[in-house]
Write a protein that holds these residues in place. Structure first.
Motif, PDB file in Angstrom:
ATOM      1  N   LEU A 121       4.482  -0.054   2.863  1.00  0.00           N
ATOM      2  CA  LEU A 121       5.431  -1.488   2.592  1.00  0.00           C
ATOM      3  C   LEU A 121       5.929  -1.367   1.346  1.00  0.00           C
ATOM      4  O   LEU A 121       4.881  -1.502   0.211  1.00  0.00           O
ATOM      5  CB  LEU A 121       5.614  -1.835   3.316  1.00  0.00           C
ATOM      6  N   GLY A 122       7.221  -1.641   0.764  1.00  0.00           N
ATOM      7  CA  GLY A 122       6.993  -1.925   0.127  1.00  0.00           C
ATOM      8  C   GLY A 122       7.463  -3.687  -0.791  1.00  0.00           C
ATOM      9  O   GLY A 122       7.876  -4.040   0.373  1.00  0.00           O
ATOM     10  N   VAL A 123       7.322  -4.171  -1.172  1.00  0.00           N
ATOM     11  CA  VAL A 123       7.219  -5.865  -1.578  1.00  0.00           C
ATOM     12  C   VAL A 123       7.599  -5.743  -3.162  1.00  0.00           C
ATOM     13  O   VAL A 123       7.615  -5.355  -4.138  1.00  0.00           O
ATOM     14  CB  VAL A 123       5.674  -6.018  -1.423  1.00  0.00           C
ATOM     15  N   ARG A 124       9.020  -7.124  -3.478  1.00  0.00           N
ATOM     16  CA  ARG A 124       9.030  -7.402  -4.772  1.00  0.00           C
ATOM     17  C   ARG A 124       8.221  -8.098  -5.945  1.00  0.00           C
ATOM     18  O   ARG A 124       7.230  -8.867  -4.482  1.00  0.00           O
ATOM     19  CB  ARG A 124      10.414  -7.978  -4.843  1.00  0.00           C
ATOM     20  N   LEU A 125       7.412  -7.461  -7.169  1.00  0.00           N
ATOM     21  CA  LEU A 125       6.278  -8.581  -7.343  1.00  0.00           C
ATOM     22  C   LEU A 125       6.959  -9.642  -8.264  1.00  0.00           C
ATOM     23  O   LEU A 125       5.959 -10.795  -7.688  1.00  0.00           O
ATOM     24  CB  LEU A 125       6.448  -7.424  -8.698  1.00  0.00           C
ATOM     25  N   GLU A 126       8.181 -10.162  -7.980  1.00  0.00           N
ATOM     26  CA  GLU A 126       9.391 -11.575  -7.641  1.00  0.00           C
ATOM     27  C   GLU A 126       8.392 -11.946  -6.718  1.00  0.00           C
ATOM     28  O   GLU A 126       8.349 -13.307  -6.248  1.00  0.00           O
ATOM     29  CB  GLU A 126      10.273 -11.517  -7.733  1.00  0.00           C
ATOM     30  N   LEU A 127       8.112 -11.972  -5.059  1.00  0.00           N
ATOM     31  CA  LEU A 127       7.789 -12.267  -4.197  1.00  0.00           C
ATOM     32  C   LEU A 127       6.667 -12.224  -4.493  1.00  0.00           C
ATOM     33  O   LEU A 127       6.093 -11.482  -3.505  1.00  0.00           O
ATOM     34  CB  LEU A 127       8.476 -11.631  -3.326  1.00  0.00           C
ATOM     35  N   GLU A 143       0.438   1.486  -5.469  1.00  0.00           N
ATOM     36  CA  GLU A 143       2.018   1.805  -6.882  1.00  0.00           C
ATOM     37  C   GLU A 143       2.243   1.654  -6.980  1.00  0.00           C
ATOM     38  O   GLU A 143       3.858   1.159  -6.534  1.00  0.00           O
ATOM     39  CB  GLU A 143       2.316   3.932  -5.913  1.00  0.00           C
ATOM     40  N   PHE A 144       2.820   0.842  -8.677  1.00  0.00           N
ATOM     41  CA  PHE A 144       4.210   0.793  -8.879  1.00  0.00           C
ATOM     42  C   PHE A 144       4.714   1.127  -8.969  1.00  0.00           C
ATOM     43  O   PHE A 144       5.057   2.476  -9.481  1.00  0.00           O
ATOM     44  CB  PHE A 144       3.032  -0.515 -10.137  1.00  0.00           C
ATOM     45  N   SER A 146       9.323   1.205 -10.172  1.00  0.00           N
ATOM     46  CA  SER A 146      10.741   0.568 -10.990  1.00  0.00           C
ATOM     47  C   SER A 146      11.969   0.777 -10.113  1.00  0.00           C
ATOM     48  O   SER A 146      11.995   1.798  -9.875  1.00  0.00           O
ATOM     49  CB  SER A 146      10.706   1.332 -12.311  1.00  0.00           C
ATOM     50  N   HIS A 147      13.071  -0.379  -9.793  1.00  0.00           N
ATOM     51  CA  HIS A 147      14.222  -0.195  -9.463  1.00  0.00           C
ATOM     52  C   HIS A 147      14.566   0.866  -9.813  1.00  0.00           C
ATOM     53  O   HIS A 147      14.672   0.615 -12.010  1.00  0.00           O
ATOM     54  CB  HIS A 147      15.103  -0.983  -8.937  1.00  0.00           C
ATOM     55  N   GLU A 148      16.332   1.540  -9.606  1.00  0.00           N
ATOM     56  CA  GLU A 148      16.763   2.820 -10.461  1.00  0.00           C
ATOM     57  C   GLU A 148      17.637   1.781 -12.224  1.00  0.00           C
ATOM     58  O   GLU A 148      17.553   0.677 -11.429  1.00  0.00           O
ATOM     59  CB  GLU A 148      17.774   3.019 -10.377  1.00  0.00           C
ATOM     60  N   GLY A 149      17.018   2.095 -13.498  1.00  0.00           N
ATOM     61  CA  GLY A 149      17.744   1.405 -14.336  1.00  0.00           C
ATOM     62  C   GLY A 149      16.911  -0.019 -15.314  1.00  0.00           C
ATOM     63  O   GLY A 149      17.295  -0.466 -15.910  1.00  0.00           O
ATOM     64  N   PHE A 150      15.652   0.154 -14.673  1.00  0.00           N
ATOM     65  CA  PHE A 150      14.498  -0.718 -14.751  1.00  0.00           C
ATOM     66  C   PHE A 150      13.488  -0.047 -15.474  1.00  0.00           C
ATOM     67  O   PHE A 150      13.295   0.633 -15.034  1.00  0.00           O
ATOM     68  CB  PHE A 150      13.794  -1.616 -13.511  1.00  0.00           C
ATOM     69  N   SER A 151      12.834  -0.120 -16.757  1.00  0.00           N
ATOM     70  CA  SER A 151      11.766   0.099 -17.687  1.00  0.00           C
ATOM     71  C   SER A 151      10.974   0.259 -16.921  1.00  0.00           C
ATOM     72  O   SER A 151       9.440   0.383 -17.338  1.00  0.00           O
ATOM     73  CB  SER A 151      12.204   0.351 -19.145  1.00  0.00           C
ATOM     74  N   GLN A 152      10.623  -1.799 -16.497  1.00  0.00           N
ATOM     75  CA  GLN A 152       9.601  -2.173 -15.967  1.00  0.00           C
ATOM     76  C   GLN A 152       9.502  -1.913 -14.625  1.00  0.00           C
ATOM     77  O   GLN A 152      10.607  -2.585 -14.366  1.00  0.00           O
ATOM     78  CB  GLN A 152       8.680  -3.287 -16.608  1.00  0.00           C
ATOM     79  N   PRO A 153       7.881  -2.198 -14.276  1.00  0.00           N
ATOM     80  CA  PRO A 153       7.820  -2.634 -12.967  1.00  0.00           C
ATOM     81  C   PRO A 153       8.430  -3.258 -12.097  1.00  0.00           C
ATOM     82  O   PRO A 153       7.984  -4.324 -12.525  1.00  0.00           O
ATOM     83  CB  PRO A 153       6.301  -1.999 -11.946  1.00  0.00           C
ATOM     84  N   THR A 154       9.417  -3.077 -10.590  1.00  0.00           N
ATOM     85  CA  THR A 154       9.963  -4.163  -9.716  1.00  0.00           C
ATOM     86  C   THR A 154       9.782  -4.719  -8.450  1.00  0.00           C
ATOM     87  O   THR A 154       9.892  -5.701  -7.817  1.00  0.00           O
ATOM     88  CB  THR A 154      11.175  -4.044  -9.959  1.00  0.00           C
ATOM     89  N   VAL A 156       5.935  -3.316  -5.938  1.00  0.00           N
ATOM     90  CA  VAL A 156       4.723  -2.435  -5.509  1.00  0.00           C
ATOM     91  C   VAL A 156       5.392  -1.786  -4.357  1.00  0.00           C
ATOM     92  O   VAL A 156       5.065  -2.740  -3.278  1.00  0.00           O
ATOM     93  CB  VAL A 156       3.804  -3.143  -6.139  1.00  0.00           C
ATOM     94  N   LEU A 157       4.313  -0.436  -4.061  1.00  0.00           N
ATOM     95  CA  LEU A 157       3.645   0.207  -2.435  1.00  0.00           C
ATOM     96  C   LEU A 157       2.639  -0.447  -2.553  1.00  0.00           C
ATOM     97  O   LEU A 157       1.646   0.021  -2.689  1.00  0.00           O
ATOM     98  CB  LEU A 157       3.917   1.706  -2.981  1.00  0.00           C
ATOM     99  N   MET A 158       2.256  -0.980  -1.405  1.00  0.00           N
ATOM    100  CA  MET A 158       1.936  -1.313  -0.213  1.00  0.00           C
ATOM    101  C   MET A 158       0.844  -0.469   0.460  1.00  0.00           C
ATOM    102  O   MET A 158       1.597  -0.037   1.468  1.00  0.00           O
ATOM    103  CB  MET A 158       1.655  -3.420  -0.087  1.00  0.00           C
ATOM    104  N   GLU A 159      -0.093   0.000   0.395  1.00  0.00           N
ATOM    105  CA  GLU A 159      -0.743   0.504   2.164  1.00  0.00           C
ATOM    106  C   GLU A 159      -1.610  -0.027   2.431  1.00  0.00           C
ATOM    107  O   GLU A 159      -2.588  -0.938   1.726  1.00  0.00           O
ATOM    108  CB  GLU A 159      -1.630   1.517   1.174  1.00  0.00           C
ATOM    109  N   ARG A 160      -2.460   0.238   3.957  1.00  0.00           N
ATOM    110  CA  ARG A 160      -2.961  -0.257   4.560  1.00  0.00           C
ATOM    111  C   ARG A 160      -3.764   1.007   5.227  1.00  0.00           C
ATOM    112  O   ARG A 160      -2.741   1.414   6.173  1.00  0.00           O
ATOM    113  CB  ARG A 160      -2.255  -1.164   5.844  1.00  0.00           C
ATOM    114  N   ARG A 161      -4.783   1.410   5.423  1.00  0.00           N
ATOM    115  CA  ARG A 161      -5.530   2.331   6.095  1.00  0.00           C
ATOM    116  C   ARG A 161      -5.746   1.664   7.385  1.00  0.00           C
ATOM    117  O   ARG A 161      -6.330   0.903   7.841  1.00  0.00           O
ATOM    118  CB  ARG A 161      -6.664   3.067   5.458  1.00  0.00           C
ATOM    119  N   LEU A 162      -5.028   2.887   8.286  1.00  0.00           N
ATOM    120  CA  LEU A 162      -5.467   2.425   9.304  1.00  0.00           C
ATOM    121  C   LEU A 162      -7.342   3.423  10.234  1.00  0.00           C
ATOM    122  O   LEU A 162      -7.071   4.598   9.778  1.00  0.00           O
ATOM    123  CB  LEU A 162      -4.876   3.293  10.441  1.00  0.00           C
ATOM    124  N   THR A 163      -8.089   2.258  10.527  1.00  0.00           N
ATOM    125  CA  THR A 163      -9.908   3.757  10.554  1.00  0.00           C
ATOM    126  C   THR A 163      -9.585   3.166  12.570  1.00  0.00           C
ATOM    127  O   THR A 163      -9.711   2.334  13.443  1.00  0.00           O
ATOM    128  CB  THR A 163     -11.289   2.343  10.496  1.00  0.00           C
TER     129      THR A 163
END
Length: 163
Positions: A121-127, A143-144, A146-154, A156-163
């Motif tokens: 899932l993706g989450v805004r860094l501000e939130l 993985e961090f 950036s939205h189009e037009g931004f030079s810094q990350p905006t 983060v792609l978060m991941e959850r492994r299922l075991t």
């Protein structure tokens, strides 16, 4: 500490095309009630019945109902060999009752039904609060980006492994 009411009794069911308008309205209200504005503004604020119906047709989702009223929704689709969940939305009047967690749990059941070993899932860094919620559900920063037009990350792609 405030007492937290849990989301029960409730029903979680697969979202249908007939739910698209209700889901779009819920998403817009939920994202408009975020604790702070995001830059760029969230595309969730532009969701319509048509965009949700299209998402449901290509991926899927679930709704959580209480008393016959949809108070939560989550969408999903296959992306990069994982179940990517998005638009986790809770009615602003029903927050802090375990609804978001119940929706994430339902997404996990869907991921397992489909044989996936991970969810993303993706989450805004501000939130920050949203990121903390998803961390408490077992997601980690992957993985961090950036939205189009931004030079810094905006976000983060978060991941959850299922075991």
């Amino acid at each position: 500490m405030a007492r937290i009411e849990r989301a029960s009794p409730h029903t979680i069911r697969t979202a249908a095309a007939a739910d698209a308008s209700v889901i779009a309205d819920l998403i817009r209200r939920a994202f408009a009630a975020q604790p702070r504005p995001t830059n760029p503004p969230s595309s969730a604020l532009k969701e319509t019945a048509a965009t949700i119906a299209a998402h449901l047709a290509r991926g899927g989702g679930a709704v959580l109902e209480r008393g016959g009223v949809v108070v939560g929704a989550v969408l999903w689709e296959v992306e990069d060999g994982a179940l990517y969940i998005s638009r986790v939305s809770v009615d602003p009047e029903s927050r802090r009752q375990g609804i978001a967690r119940a929706l994430v749990d339902e997404a996990e059941r869907e991921a397992r039904r489909r044989g996936f070993s991970r969810m993303t899932l993706g989450v805004r860094l501000e939130l920050v609060e949203n990121r903390e919620l998803f961390r408490s559900c077992g997601f980690v920063d992957a993985e961090f980006r950036s939205h189009e037009g931004f030079s810094q990350p905006t976000w983060v792609l978060m991941e959850r492994r299922l075991t």
